[in-house]
Design a protein around this motif. Structure first.
Motif, PDB file in Angstrom:
ATOM      1  N   GLU A 279       0.157   5.088   1.924  1.00 53.26           N
ATOM      2  CA  GLU A 279      -0.191   6.183   1.002  1.00 53.26           C
ATOM      3  C   GLU A 279      -1.381   5.826   0.125  1.00 53.26           C
ATOM      4  OE1 GLU A 279       0.944   9.383   0.897  1.00 53.26           O
ATOM      5  OE2 GLU A 279       1.950   8.801   2.748  1.00 53.26           O
ATOM      6  N   ALA A 280      -1.467   4.573  -0.320  1.00 54.04           N
ATOM      7  CA  ALA A 280      -2.578   4.158  -1.183  1.00 54.04           C
ATOM      8  C   ALA A 280      -3.905   4.220  -0.431  1.00 54.04           C
ATOM      9  CB  ALA A 280      -2.338   2.748  -1.719  1.00 54.04           C
TER      10      ALA A 280
ATOM     11  N   THR B 174       0.832  -1.215   0.000  1.00 54.41           N
ATOM     12  CA  THR B 174       0.000   0.000   0.000  1.00 54.41           C
ATOM     13  C   THR B 174       0.859   1.255   0.000  1.00 54.41           C
ATOM     14  OG1 THR B 174      -0.110   0.114   2.416  1.00 54.41           O
ATOM     15  CG2 THR B 174      -1.845  -1.160   1.301  1.00 54.41           C
ATOM     16  N   ASP B 175       2.099   1.092  -0.417  1.00 53.78           N
ATOM     17  CA  ASP B 175       3.055   2.208  -0.401  1.00 53.78           C
ATOM     18  C   ASP B 175       3.110   2.811   0.995  1.00 53.78           C
ATOM     19  OD1 ASP B 175       4.980   3.938  -1.351  1.00 53.78           O
ATOM     20  OD2 ASP B 175       3.545   5.321  -2.274  1.00 53.78           O
TER      21      ASP B 175
ATOM     22  N   ASN C 235      -4.767   6.506   1.620  1.00 50.85           N
ATOM     23  CA  ASN C 235      -5.202   7.907   1.656  1.00 50.85           C
ATOM     24  C   ASN C 235      -5.921   8.325   0.377  1.00 50.85           C
ATOM     25  OD1 ASN C 235      -4.100   8.332   4.199  1.00 50.85           O
ATOM     26  ND2 ASN C 235      -2.104   8.834   3.356  1.00 50.85           N
ATOM     27  N   ARG C 236      -5.780   7.550  -0.679  1.00 50.43           N
ATOM     28  CA  ARG C 236      -6.422   7.884  -1.956  1.00 50.43           C
ATOM     29  C   ARG C 236      -7.833   7.316  -2.054  1.00 50.43           C
ATOM     30  NH1 ARG C 236      -0.844   7.007  -3.764  1.00 50.43           N
ATOM     31  NH2 ARG C 236      -1.258   4.823  -4.175  1.00 50.43           N
ATOM     32  N   HIS C 237      -8.298   6.622  -1.008  1.00 50.71           N
ATOM     33  CA  HIS C 237      -9.626   6.028  -1.021  1.00 50.71           C
ATOM     34  C   HIS C 237     -10.425   6.565   0.152  1.00 50.71           C
ATOM     35  CE1 HIS C 237      -8.835   3.013  -4.124  1.00 50.71           C
ATOM     36  NE2 HIS C 237      -7.601   2.980  -3.646  1.00 50.71           N
ATOM     37  N   ASP C 238     -11.552   7.213  -0.147  1.00 50.00           N
ATOM     38  CA  ASP C 238     -12.390   7.793   0.894  1.00 50.00           C
ATOM     39  C   ASP C 238     -12.925   6.757   1.872  1.00 50.00           C
ATOM     40  OD1 ASP C 238     -12.041  10.295  -0.221  1.00 50.00           O
ATOM     41  OD2 ASP C 238     -13.914  10.222  -1.377  1.00 50.00           O
TER      42      ASP C 238
END
Length: 120
Positions: A112-113, A108-109, A115-118
């Motif tokens: 970080e990944a 998920t990096d 944070n890109r999904h609500d």
């Protein structure tokens, strides 16, 4: 600093480094684990046979070419997070319950990944 990353590194790593002969008591037999490591070192790690592991040999030891890290990490995340029902699928709730596991995962990096999904 990045220029240092490309400098060749010689690693003096061998079973003799872990169990030096001078540390052995007279007549003491070499332990089985040392014999096993010595054979593994000669057969698999020291590709060029010079008695040492160079930068490429260390790289191949740490990150073997035939090992799929992404698949291994995905299996680990699924195994640790899939709860009820154990269906080999992850729900949003299962991911949220194991948020720390996902936030610490390279898959998920390191979060970080997420944070890109609500939904997370």
């Amino acid at each position: 600093l990045s220029h240092l990353m490309s400098l060749p590194i010689i690693v003096c790593l061998s079973p003799g480094d872990m169990y030096p002969e001078e540390d052995r008591k007279p007549g003491e037999e070499e332990p089985e684990w040392v014999r096993s490591e010595r054979e593994s070192f000669k057969s698999y790690r020291d590709k060029n046979g010079d008695g040492f592991m160079d930068q490429d040999e260390v790289k191949h030891w740490i990150v073997p070419e035939d090992y799929d890290h992404a698949e291994s990490e995905a299996k680990h995340l699924l195994y640790e997070s899939d709860t009820e029902p154990k269906d080999n699928k992850l729900s949003v709730d299962e991911i949220v319950q194991k948020y720390d596991l996902f936030a610490g995962s390279q898959a998920t990096d390191y979060g970080e990944a997420l944070n890109r999904h609500d939904e997370f």
